[in-house]
Each structure stands twice: as structure tokens, then as C-alpha cells.
Design an enzyme around this catalytic site. Structure first.
Site, short mmCIF file in Angstrom:
data_model
loop_
_atom_site.label_atom_id
_atom_site.label_comp_id
_atom_site.label_asym_id
_atom_site.label_seq_id
_atom_site.Cartn_x
_atom_site.Cartn_y
_atom_site.Cartn_z
N LYS A 11 0.81 -1.22 0.00
CA LYS A 11 0.00 0.00 0.00
C LYS A 11 0.86 1.28 0.00
CE LYS A 11 -4.01 -2.22 2.19
NZ LYS A 11 -5.00 -2.18 3.30
N TYR A 51 -12.44 -1.95 -3.89
CA TYR A 51 -12.94 -2.08 -2.52
C TYR A 51 -14.47 -1.97 -2.45
CZ TYR A 51 -8.41 -2.19 -0.11
OH TYR A 51 -7.18 -2.56 0.37
N ASN A 114 -2.09 0.15 6.74
CA ASN A 114 -1.55 -1.09 7.30
C ASN A 114 -0.67 -1.86 6.31
OD1 ASN A 114 -3.57 -1.98 5.64
ND2 ASN A 114 -4.79 -2.96 7.23
N HIS A 117 -2.32 -5.44 1.47
CA HIS A 117 -3.61 -6.09 1.25
C HIS A 117 -3.36 -7.50 0.79
CE1 HIS A 117 -7.51 -7.13 -0.49
NE2 HIS A 117 -6.81 -7.63 -1.48
N GLU A 128 -9.63 -10.73 -7.79
CA GLU A 128 -8.68 -9.64 -7.59
C GLU A 128 -7.45 -9.78 -8.49
OE1 GLU A 128 -9.96 -8.76 -2.95
OE2 GLU A 128 -7.93 -9.45 -3.38
P1 ATP Z 1 -7.22 -6.08 3.21
O1 ATP Z 1 -8.55 -6.34 2.55
O2 ATP Z 1 -6.63 -4.73 2.84
O3 ATP Z 1 -6.25 -7.19 3.03
P2 ATP Z 1 -8.32 -6.91 5.71
O4 ATP Z 1 -8.97 -8.00 4.92
O5 ATP Z 1 -7.47 -7.30 6.87
O6 ATP Z 1 -7.44 -5.98 4.78
P3 ATP Z 1 -10.80 -5.48 5.55
O7 ATP Z 1 -11.85 -5.60 6.59
O8 ATP Z 1 -10.99 -6.16 4.24
O9 ATP Z 1 -9.40 -5.89 6.21
O10 ATP Z 1 -10.57 -3.92 5.30
C1 ATP Z 1 -9.95 -3.47 4.12
C2 ATP Z 1 -9.03 -2.32 4.46
O11 ATP Z 1 -9.81 -1.23 4.92
C3 ATP Z 1 -8.05 -2.60 5.62
O12 ATP Z 1 -6.90 -3.26 5.22
C4 ATP Z 1 -7.74 -1.20 6.08
O13 ATP Z 1 -6.80 -0.56 5.20
C5 ATP Z 1 -9.10 -0.51 5.92
N1 ATP Z 1 -9.87 -0.57 7.17
C6 ATP Z 1 -10.48 -1.65 7.71
N2 ATP Z 1 -11.11 -1.32 8.86
C7 ATP Z 1 -10.89 0.00 9.04
C8 ATP Z 1 -11.28 0.95 10.04
N3 ATP Z 1 -12.00 0.58 11.09
N4 ATP Z 1 -10.87 2.23 9.88
C9 ATP Z 1 -10.13 2.61 8.81
N5 ATP Z 1 -9.74 1.77 7.84
C10 ATP Z 1 -10.10 0.48 7.96
MG MG Z 2 -10.08 -7.64 3.11
#
Ligand code: ATP
Ligand code: MG
Length: 140
Positions: A11, A51, A114, A117, A128
Site C-alpha cells: 500500500k 474495494y 496497514n 492487502h 482480484e
Molecule cells: P485487506 O482487505 O486490505 O487485506 P483486511 O482484509 O485485513 O485488509 P478489511 O476488513 O478487508 O481488512 O478492510 C480493508 C481495508 O480497509 C483494511 O486493510 C484497512 O486498510 C481498511 N480498514 C479496515 N477497517 C478499518 C477501520 N475501522 N478504519 C479505517 N480503515 C479500515
Molecule cells: Mg479484506
């Protein structure tokens, strides 16, 4: 065990800090191979489409703004149980909750920024990967 492929994105917080190599090393140490890789700067439309599953979430707009704030590195990772293995190496979504030694614990800045992804299931991985790569781009 089955050989799988998964979609990984390094990211903008990580490209900004020039730590993409350190992150790729974590994947390789875990037995995942980079079988396709490209740098990209997502448009707002691409981020919203990628997303779309989170469209109704409160953080959706901020997330799309963050994902378009700088370049990303999109990759296909291949290996035994690559989808779940990659999720293990990444750690929990919120770096504060991620296990020691995971990418998000060691490099993540916040729950949003974070660093990585990773696809979460075989169906999403296929979708994806297809979002970013053609079959000809992937060399196993
Ligand atoms: P990713 O899909 O990016 O691998 P993930 O599957 O662990 O991450 P998801 O729930 O799919 O988490 O959320 C997608 C992304 O949205 C997260 O990686 C993070 O960057 C962002 N995100 C998730 N929860 C929050 C939150 N509470 N506040 C801000 N950003 C968030
Ligand atoms: Mg995810």
C-alpha cells in the site's frame, strides 16, 4: 496441500517509506513466490471498484483516498496455501492487534495505513488477480 495464487498489494504508506523490498522479503521467507508484479497509481474509480465490498462502511471514502494517495505495488503470490499463508504473514488488520513478527505489526502505521492487502478466499483471489493482471503477466 494445494498450490494457490493470491493477490497482494503493497500500500501507499509502504511505497512512501521505501520499504517494499523489506515486505517482499517477508513473503519470500514464508515460501511465497512473486509470480507477477507491477507498480501502479490507482485512480479513484479503480480504488472504489476494487474495494466495492466495503462501499457501505464508514471508512470507505477515507480508504479510497488513502489507496490513491501514492503508488502501490500489485503482485500475484504463489505457494502452498498461498491465500491463508499470506494472511498469516500480513497479520491482523489493525497493526496494534497483529502478532509479533507479522508485516502489519512491524511496518503498519494504523488500521487504515496497514502496509499490505491480501485476498481473503479463493473466489476473491481469482477476482482480484483478474482485476490487475492478465494470464500472460503471470509467470510461475
Ligand atoms: P485487506 O482487505 O486490505 O487485506 P483486511 O482484509 O485485513 O485488509 P478489511 O476488513 O478487508 O481488512 O478492510 C480493508 C481495508 O480497509 C483494511 O486493510 C484497512 O486498510 C481498511 N480498514 C479496515 N477497517 C478499518 C477501520 N475501522 N478504519 C479505517 N480503515 C479500515
Ligand atoms: Mg479484506
Amino acid at each position: 496441500m494445494a498450490i494457490e495464487r493470491t493477490l497482494s498489494i503493497i500500500k501507499p504508506d509502504a511505497t512512501r517509506r521505501n520499504i517494499t523490498g523489506a515486505i517482499v522479503a517477508r513473503f519470500e521467507e514464508a515460501g511465497l513466490r512473486v509470480v507477477a508484479q507491477r507498480r501502479a497509481h490507482l485512480t479513484q474509480e479503480q480504488a472504489e471498484q476494487f474495494y466495492a465490498v466495503h462501499r457501505e462502511r464508514a471508512f470507505f471514502e477515507d480508504l479510497c483516498t488513502f489507496m490513491t494517495s501514492g503508488p502501490v505495488v500489485v503482485q500475484v503470490l504463489e505457494g502452498e496455501e498461498a491465500i491463508s499463508r499470506n494472511r498469516e504473514v500480513m497479520g491482523a488488520t489493525n497493526p496494534a492487534n497483529a502478532d509479533e513478527g507479522t508485516i502489519r505489526r512491524d511496518f503498519g502505521e494504523s488500521v487504515e495505513a496497514n502496509s499490505v492487502h491480501g485476498s481473503d478466499a479463493p473466489e476473491t483471489a481469482a477476482e482480484e488477480i483478474g482485476f490487475f493482471f492478465s494470464q500472460i503477466d503471470i509467470v510461475g
